[in-house]
Every structure is written in structure tokens, then in C-alpha cells.
Design a protein around this motif. Sequence first.
Motif, mmCIF file in Angstrom:
data_model
loop_
_atom_site.group_PDB
_atom_site.id
_atom_site.type_symbol
_atom_site.label_atom_id
_atom_site.label_comp_id
_atom_site.label_asym_id
_atom_site.label_seq_id
_atom_site.Cartn_x
_atom_site.Cartn_y
_atom_site.Cartn_z
ATOM 1 N N ASN A 141 -46.549 -14.185 41.055
ATOM 2 C CA ASN A 141 -47.280 -12.947 41.298
ATOM 3 C C ASN A 141 -47.006 -11.964 40.156
ATOM 4 O O ASN A 141 -45.937 -11.354 40.085
ATOM 5 N N LEU A 142 -47.979 -11.799 39.265
ATOM 6 C CA LEU A 142 -47.809 -10.929 38.096
ATOM 7 C C LEU A 142 -47.626 -9.465 38.481
ATOM 8 O O LEU A 142 -47.198 -8.657 37.655
ATOM 9 N N ARG A 143 -47.909 -9.132 39.716
ATOM 10 C CA ARG A 143 -47.708 -7.770 40.206
ATOM 11 C C ARG A 143 -46.247 -7.350 40.081
ATOM 12 O O ARG A 143 -45.943 -6.151 39.964
ATOM 13 N N TYR A 144 -45.342 -8.330 40.063
ATOM 14 C CA TYR A 144 -43.917 -8.020 39.992
ATOM 15 C C TYR A 144 -43.325 -8.232 38.604
ATOM 16 O O TYR A 144 -42.104 -8.260 38.442
ATOM 17 N N GLY A 146 -42.052 -11.641 45.181
ATOM 18 C CA GLY A 146 -41.138 -11.645 44.046
ATOM 19 C C GLY A 146 -39.676 -11.457 44.381
ATOM 20 O O GLY A 146 -38.895 -11.037 43.524
ATOM 21 N N LEU A 147 -39.284 -11.783 45.604
ATOM 22 C CA LEU A 147 -37.930 -11.445 46.047
ATOM 23 C C LEU A 147 -36.837 -12.247 45.343
ATOM 24 O O LEU A 147 -35.674 -11.871 45.409
ATOM 25 N N SER A 148 -37.184 -13.333 44.684
ATOM 26 C CA SER A 148 -36.169 -14.126 43.987
ATOM 27 C C SER A 148 -35.873 -13.605 42.586
ATOM 28 O O SER A 148 -34.869 -13.997 41.988
ATOM 29 N N TYR A 149 -36.701 -12.727 42.074
ATOM 30 C CA TYR A 149 -36.470 -12.241 40.710
ATOM 31 C C TYR A 149 -36.672 -10.732 40.571
ATOM 32 O O TYR A 149 -36.592 -10.186 39.467
ATOM 33 N N VAL A 150 -36.887 -10.045 41.693
ATOM 34 C CA VAL A 150 -37.059 -8.596 41.704
ATOM 35 C C VAL A 150 -36.237 -8.042 42.865
ATOM 36 O O VAL A 150 -36.109 -8.684 43.906
ATOM 37 N N THR A 162 -57.295 -36.703 35.953
ATOM 38 C CA THR A 162 -56.044 -36.151 35.436
ATOM 39 C C THR A 162 -54.905 -37.135 35.716
ATOM 40 O O THR A 162 -54.727 -37.575 36.852
ATOM 41 N N PRO A 163 -54.120 -37.502 34.708
ATOM 42 C CA PRO A 163 -53.025 -38.453 34.942
ATOM 43 C C PRO A 163 -51.925 -37.831 35.789
ATOM 44 O O PRO A 163 -51.641 -36.624 35.669
ATOM 45 N N PRO A 164 -51.279 -38.610 36.646
ATOM 46 C CA PRO A 164 -50.217 -38.074 37.508
ATOM 47 C C PRO A 164 -49.062 -37.437 36.741
ATOM 48 O O PRO A 164 -48.341 -36.601 37.291
ATOM 49 N N GLU A 165 -48.892 -37.802 35.469
ATOM 50 C CA GLU A 165 -47.790 -37.240 34.678
ATOM 51 C C GLU A 165 -47.875 -35.724 34.550
ATOM 52 O O GLU A 165 -46.871 -35.067 34.218
ATOM 53 N N VAL A 166 -49.036 -35.147 34.818
ATOM 54 C CA VAL A 166 -49.164 -33.687 34.758
ATOM 55 C C VAL A 166 -48.227 -33.024 35.774
ATOM 56 O O VAL A 166 -47.818 -31.874 35.594
ATOM 57 N N LEU A 167 -47.871 -33.771 36.817
ATOM 58 C CA LEU A 167 -46.985 -33.231 37.844
ATOM 59 C C LEU A 167 -45.583 -32.961 37.311
ATOM 60 O O LEU A 167 -44.827 -32.191 37.899
ATOM 61 N N LEU A 168 -45.225 -33.580 36.203
ATOM 62 C CA LEU A 168 -43.905 -33.377 35.623
ATOM 63 C C LEU A 168 -43.798 -32.077 34.830
ATOM 64 O O LEU A 168 -42.704 -31.653 34.464
ATOM 65 N N GLN A 169 -44.935 -31.440 34.580
ATOM 66 C CA GLN A 169 -44.921 -30.189 33.819
ATOM 67 C C GLN A 169 -44.364 -29.034 34.647
ATOM 68 O O GLN A 169 -43.822 -28.080 34.100
ATOM 69 N N GLY A 170 -44.527 -29.130 35.965
ATOM 70 C CA GLY A 170 -43.995 -28.096 36.849
ATOM 71 C C GLY A 170 -44.588 -26.729 36.629
ATOM 72 O O GLY A 170 -43.940 -25.714 36.880
ATOM 73 N N LYS A 171 -45.828 -26.667 36.157
ATOM 74 C CA LYS A 171 -46.448 -25.379 35.861
ATOM 75 C C LYS A 171 -47.449 -24.997 36.942
ATOM 76 O O LYS A 171 -48.162 -25.835 37.470
ATOM 77 N N SER A 172 -47.495 -23.717 37.236
ATOM 78 C CA SER A 172 -48.402 -23.225 38.264
ATOM 79 C C SER A 172 -49.814 -23.089 37.720
ATOM 80 O O SER A 172 -50.036 -22.607 36.608
ATOM 81 N N LEU A 173 -50.789 -23.510 38.520
ATOM 82 C CA LEU A 173 -52.195 -23.281 38.185
ATOM 83 C C LEU A 173 -52.617 -21.869 38.534
ATOM 84 O O LEU A 173 -53.695 -21.431 38.157
ATOM 85 N N PHE A 174 -51.781 -21.184 39.308
ATOM 86 C CA PHE A 174 -52.201 -19.923 39.902
ATOM 87 C C PHE A 174 -51.205 -18.832 39.557
ATOM 88 O O PHE A 174 -50.172 -18.702 40.179
ATOM 89 N N LYS A 175 -51.492 -18.079 38.500
ATOM 90 C CA LYS A 175 -50.691 -16.915 38.136
ATOM 91 C C LYS A 175 -51.639 -15.741 38.026
ATOM 92 O O LYS A 175 -52.525 -15.740 37.170
ATOM 93 N N ASN A 176 -51.466 -14.771 38.888
ATOM 94 C CA ASN A 176 -52.368 -13.633 38.851
ATOM 95 C C ASN A 176 -51.749 -12.476 39.605
ATOM 96 O O ASN A 176 -50.657 -12.583 40.158
ATOM 97 N N TRP A 217 -56.716 -9.886 41.601
ATOM 98 C CA TRP A 217 -57.326 -9.070 40.555
ATOM 99 C C TRP A 217 -56.698 -9.410 39.206
ATOM 100 O O TRP A 217 -55.685 -10.092 39.138
ATOM 101 N N SER A 218 -57.314 -8.946 38.152
ATOM 102 C CA SER A 218 -56.892 -9.330 36.813
ATOM 103 C C SER A 218 -56.140 -8.205 36.126
ATOM 104 O O SER A 218 -56.157 -7.044 36.563
ATOM 105 N N ASP A 219 -55.477 -8.566 35.042
ATOM 106 C CA ASP A 219 -54.765 -7.585 34.233
ATOM 107 C C ASP A 219 -55.756 -6.555 33.714
ATOM 108 O O ASP A 219 -56.859 -6.885 33.293
ATOM 109 N N GLY A 220 -55.380 -5.299 33.745
ATOM 110 C CA GLY A 220 -56.255 -4.241 33.260
ATOM 111 C C GLY A 220 -57.089 -3.594 34.345
ATOM 112 O O GLY A 220 -57.799 -2.620 34.086
#
Length: 549
Positions: A73-76, A121-125, A363-377, A445-448
Motif C-alpha cells: 500500500n503506497l499510502r504508507y 502497513g502495520l509491519s513497516y509503519v 507465463t512460465p511457473p518460474e515467475v513465482l520465484l520472483q516474489g514480486k507483487s502485481l498490485f502496488k498502489n 487511486w494513483s500517485d498525484g
Amino acid sequence: MASTTFTSLLCFCMVLEIFLSLVSGGSSASISSLQNDFVQCLNLNSDLPIPMSTFYTQKNSSFDSVLQSSAQNLRYLVTSVPKPALIFTPQTEAHVQSAVICSKQLGIHLRVRSGGHDYEGLSYVSMTETLFIMMDLANLRSVTVDIGDNSAWIQAGATIGEVYYRIAQKSKVHGFPAGLCTSLGIGGHITGGAYGSMMRKYGLGADNVMDARIVDANGRILDRAAMGEDLFWAIRGGGGASFGVILAWKIKLVPVPSIVTVFTITKSLEQGATKLVHRWQEIVDKLDEDLFIRVIIQPANKAGSSGGRTLTTSYNSLFLGTADRLLSIMEESFPELGLTKNDCMETSWIKSVLYIAGYPNGTPPEVLLQGKSLFKNYFKAKSDFVREPMTETGIDGLWKRLLEEDNPLMIWTPYGGMMSKISESQIAFPHRKGVVFMIQYLSIWSDGDKNPAKHMDWVRRLYNYMAPYVSKFPRETYVNYRDLDLGTNKNTSTSFIQASVWGAKYFKDNFDRLVQVKTKVDPDNFFRHEQSIPPLPLSLRATWTQSSS
């Protein structure tokens, strides 16, 4: 006893006085002092020196990238939100143990992140602590699969996508029933319950945990036998960061067919979405337990030259079996959807994980090893549990309100099957029998965006509108979709009465037992955040001890 208490109080007051003088003297001095004391203490409590590369101060060029690495959550992450004075990225379980011991000795508040998907954001804020350290478990991500034992040990920093991939590496007919979003950190995910596309067949991820390793408030590493059944009960569904630091889970693998079937059918308002979603409500909890059909509701542009906006309802499904058997079940139970063979895609279980998570076909299953979120907003979320189908009139009112917002999203997740068979008190997660489906509300919502408060207000108004149509007394909500609108703790002086307001919504009757476990294992409230489980106040502990003996 009195002497020990007085000495502890004196030490606490000295630490508090030093802390306040550091804060008043300037944040750079306090941060520098904190870093030096913490690092020195860690090394004194470790067999080997801890590499300086595991520490990130606010002056470190990599601080922001590490902080933002898994934050969803970019809000935090905006500049006005307090940031940790120090980020520690332990490389071993012993490092975690030392961090807990040192944080307690030095009176430093500790926040723990395993994945960063926590919605508030309770784990980092921290909105309640002036100075704090974040411990990020991203380096602790081993996954050891034992097909012969139908189990796996998974460290807390691994993502659920990594877990799925490692299971599929060993077997095409084993899986695990947990989250649909593959970048979820497994440590925190299971503490809240962990629902997913196989929940109707096998229950939650937390229902399929056999053992765990945890660092408690005294810095001890405990497994299930050492922690006892009360604490083991609490960490499965009782929410993250209240009882200790999860190091690893031992999960039970479940059988999956070599062929599963997925489909997505989308219907707009102009295509009869209202009647169709009403019918979905009537039958979804009664469907074959091999069948999971969720509904994703979002705005879209109308077809044709007339323009304007409409809403679409997308029926996104996993079936644990072949397309032919699925078609037979759908023809009998939900013919209104109009499912055909062309709508169905037969695939492996691991590829169904990618499909449900929204990855493009191929999409190859190896993408799961990247551990990256598709959803940051930037977003605000809420949740509900529905026990009676909404009326068509209520649904029409919902559509009207969704069309008022720029970028709303609703996800309706079906219940029934195994979810209705497990007792509400078997683990700390209580939302079971009688639930038809769960709702997740999002405003994105988006940045800005010049008026983020507008979107926050909208989702709150929508939540108020839905009150007549959802669970009551209490109005239930999902702890992994944290919502600070429900109330917050205040530093260490947590009010049991205040906490019970949101505690009842997250945990229903299980809240009282969670408080008892907290009082037993962490009476000083070392592990805390804005919505952590509070210990009983001192005035009530004697009464509780007598009644429980």
C-alpha cells in the motif's frame, strides 16, 4: 516480588527518560544511538558477528528500496508517514532471536515484516511509536518439501507463490490451500487464516498447519510441543505480530488432480449482471466443494459508440477436475451462467495458480520465484461477511454507488464446503458456518491524485450502505484485511474495552481466548501494533487466573 517489580519499573523509567531526551535532542542523534546500541547488543548475543550488510539506516542509499521492496500500500510510503529508524534483515533464525532479546533489553519497539501485504502497513509503519526498528524476514525463505510425509517446512519470508512452485517441483498431484495473490509472505498470511481457491475443498491455509517455529517475547525459539496448544491455536488465525515472530510453518500438503479446469466469464450490467449475481448468491455456498467461483466487480467502458461507464461482473473459477465433469455440475447447479466447453481451460494445478493470480496465459511457473507483487498502489480496503443473499434492490443500490467512484473494486469470495464444516473455535479464525460469501471492498487511486481523502470517504460510505446486507452482532471482518477505521490501540496502554470493539469483528467469540493467551505469553505487551491483541489489565489478571485454575 515487590523489589523485582520496583527495579523493573526503575529500569523502565530510566530507559524512557533516555529515550525522551534523545528524541527532544534531535532525531539524527537518537537514530544513531539506537543503531549503535542495537548492533552492539546483537553481536554480543550472537555466536558469529552479524554482517553490517543486514542493517539499513535512513542514511543508507538502499534504505528506501528495502523499505519499499514488499510494501503493497503506497499510502504508507509517502514522506509524511513515520519510517523505521533502522531496518534489520536477519539471515538466520538465531539473528531473529537476538533481535527480539536486544529490542526488549534496550526498550526499542520492533515491527516485523514477512511479506508486506498488510493493508494498513502495520509491519513497516508505526503511528504510535516515535522510534522503532523494522525486522524484514525476506532472507528467511527456504521451502523444504517432503512428499513422502505429505508436508513441507516453509520459512516465514517465503512467498506463497514460492511455496506453490516448490511443491509442484516435487509432485504434480500435491498442492496447498492458501492465497490467490502469489506474492503474499507466508509468515503473516497464515496468521490471519489464509483463504484461497481450494478453501471450499480443504479449508484455510491455517487449517492445514501441523507445526510452527516461533520466537516468543522472552527470545526463546519454540515449536508446537514447546509453545503448547493454546499458543499454537492463537497463531493460526489470530492475526500477525501479537504473540511472537513466526519463523516457519510446517504445512500439510493436500491432493490435487493432475488435470484441473479454470474459466472466467464476464457479464456487464447490460448483459443481465444483476440477476446473475443474485442467483450466484443463492447457490454458491451449496456448489460441489471441488468448485470455486468468485466474482470480481469493477467498472468498464460501455460497448459501442454511446460511451459512458458500466460495471462488469467476472466469474473467475477453479475446478478440481476435468472440463466435462465441470460442465455437468454447472448444468445442474448454475446453468444461468451459460458455461460452455470453449470457456474452459484444462491445465495443471500450478498453472491454475498463475491463472487465478492474473498472469497471462503461457507465463512460465518460474515467475513465482520472483516474489514480486502485481498490485502496488494507493488504496483503502474494507471487508464483510454475508450470511443472507442481497436483494436485487440492494444490488442495484450497490451498482449506483460503485459507479460514483473512479476506480473501485469488489471481490466476492464463496464459502460453503469445508469452510462450513470446521468449528469456529477449532483455530482462532472464526468466520465459518452460515457464511455465504466474503466481500473485499477497494478504492484505488494513483500517485498525484490531488484528493485522496475523496476515495477514503467513498469506501467508508459504501461500507455504511452495505450494513443492512451483511453480518451483524458483530459485523464480521477479515483480520488480513486490516482496517484501522475499526479502532486502534494506543502505545503500550492498550484498553481491553476499546480493543474488544474491533476484536469482536475480527475474531468473534475467539477474542476473549486470544486475550487470555496474550496475557499468558506476553503480559508486558512487547509484541504490539495498532490492532494487536492486548493483554488483560493488571486489575483483571488475578480474577482470570482464579477462574481458569
